[in-house]
Design an enzyme around this catalytic site. Sequence first.
Site, PDB file in Angstrom:
ATOM      1  N   ARG A  69     -11.612   7.269   9.083  1.00  0.00           N
ATOM      2  CA  ARG A  69     -11.247   5.857   9.149  1.00  0.00           C
ATOM      3  C   ARG A  69     -12.377   4.980   8.628  1.00  0.00           C
ATOM      4  NH1 ARG A  69      -7.209   2.117   8.982  1.00  0.00           N
ATOM      5  NH2 ARG A  69      -7.410   0.509  10.581  1.00  0.00           N
TER       6      ARG A  69
ATOM      7  N   HIS B 249      -8.276  -4.786  -0.662  1.00  0.00           N
ATOM      8  CA  HIS B 249      -6.947  -4.198  -0.527  1.00  0.00           C
ATOM      9  C   HIS B 249      -6.169  -4.787   0.649  1.00  0.00           C
ATOM     10  CE1 HIS B 249      -3.822  -1.169  -0.819  1.00  0.00           C
ATOM     11  NE2 HIS B 249      -4.008  -0.849   0.457  1.00  0.00           N
ATOM     12  N   ASP B 250      -6.849  -5.076   1.736  1.00  0.00           N
ATOM     13  CA  ASP B 250      -6.179  -5.606   2.918  1.00  0.00           C
ATOM     14  C   ASP B 250      -5.660  -7.028   2.732  1.00  0.00           C
ATOM     15  OD1 ASP B 250      -6.290  -3.377   4.487  1.00  0.00           O
ATOM     16  OD2 ASP B 250      -7.960  -4.043   5.733  1.00  0.00           O
TER      17      ASP B 250
ATOM     18  N   ASP C 154      -9.160  -5.800  -5.022  1.00  0.00           N
ATOM     19  CA  ASP C 154      -8.725  -4.501  -4.477  1.00  0.00           C
ATOM     20  C   ASP C 154      -9.453  -3.372  -5.202  1.00  0.00           C
ATOM     21  OD1 ASP C 154      -7.376  -2.246  -3.537  1.00  0.00           O
ATOM     22  OD2 ASP C 154      -5.405  -3.171  -3.684  1.00  0.00           O
TER      23      ASP C 154
ATOM     24  N   SER D  35       0.839  -1.187   0.000  1.00  0.00           N
ATOM     25  CA  SER D  35       0.000   0.000   0.000  1.00  0.00           C
ATOM     26  C   SER D  35       0.883   1.249   0.000  1.00  0.00           C
ATOM     27  CB  SER D  35      -0.965  -0.042   1.181  1.00  0.00           C
ATOM     28  OG  SER D  35      -1.957   0.948   1.070  1.00  0.00           O
TER      29      SER D  35
END
Length: 401
Positions: free
Chosen positions: A254, A381-382, A348, A182
């Site tokens: 967040r 993405h994680d 992602d 990332s």
Amino acid sequence: MDWQTSEDTVPSAPVTEADARLLLGRPPATGAWRDGDPVGERRFASFGAFRTEGGAELPAYRIAYETWGELSPARDNAVLVLHALTGDSHVRGPAGPGHPTAGWWDDLVGPGAAIDTDRWFVVAPNMLGGCQGSTGPASIAPDGYEWASRFPYLTIRDQVAAQAQLADALGIQRWAAVVGGSMGGMHALEWAVGLPDRVARAAVLSAPPVNTADQIALNSVQMEAIRIDPRFSGGEFYDAGDGDGPHRGLALARRMALLNYRSPMELNSRFQRTWQSGVSPLGSGGRFAVESYLDFHGNKFTRRFDANSYITLVEAMNSHDVGRDRGGVEDALRRVTATTLVLGIDSDRLFPIDGQHRIARGIPHTLDGEEAVVLASDFGHDGFLIETAAVAGYLRRLLEA
């Protein structure tokens, strides 16, 4: 597989009453590590004046970092591991005094792991502008007050320049590998392009060659969520008492980010339309479980991060363009001499896989030719933080190359 618990990602699971009790206290004005807090496993390297790409100057700065393993006499076994936006230097090890969270890549760094600390000397810095020991907006300026809104704008290249000074201080002229995912992948790519003679191998995980208009747009609403919180006070909030800082804006930023980090299929599968409690969310004041999930992890985040740092780092991400002033992306990528692993996640939606394919096509020598490694994952993405067994295999290949 088990659901990931690293705080640099978050577990996708319904919030329990025990979870909720963890957040009963009022959040501090900043979750930054401050001088006087327990040091934990951090080490510190201090430097003199630093001039940013934009011409601003820090009269001095500090980088917090952690290491594992031993540097060889030839100094040729050093591996630089670079964290994502909300990570820090604590790659491995338990939470405890000085470390609000456990290591974010415990499964991949350590004795016998893919990045084997019996063989490699691993260095993990907290990036310049961060809030876990390196100089950032929450740090004290020469006048005795926090930098706050006065902290200069940083680019990815600025942060890599600071990391290069850390490498010099450690006596490391050339990294055996630079590994990042990332935002850390942006740094790894910038190292390989901008300082090719100092990188033997590189791993660019879930990172793009440029931050696109779509990504900048997503970032802009997160930053605005912080800025419009009345308690942000233009960035001058460090004297606020517990509960009186910009925690609502930071928590909302967040929450927005989490929607980009995880995939629709995962959220739909995990939460469906379940309720958080027995009270209906259909007009009776109850909540959907996914709403409580986002709220809980947004609020938890405010206890370990700083609102000004969040803006500083997101703006640095927006600066990312390896082709800037280098003749474009493809000309820049041709500068890379490192053997490179380029890996992306098929689900992602933050940094889609076409960006990783573009990187792979442009770099002269990758592990897998002109196509990036595509990791199939429901985690979005994680995935580079969660699918550790698969990522480990590719990192082992890179380090043996």
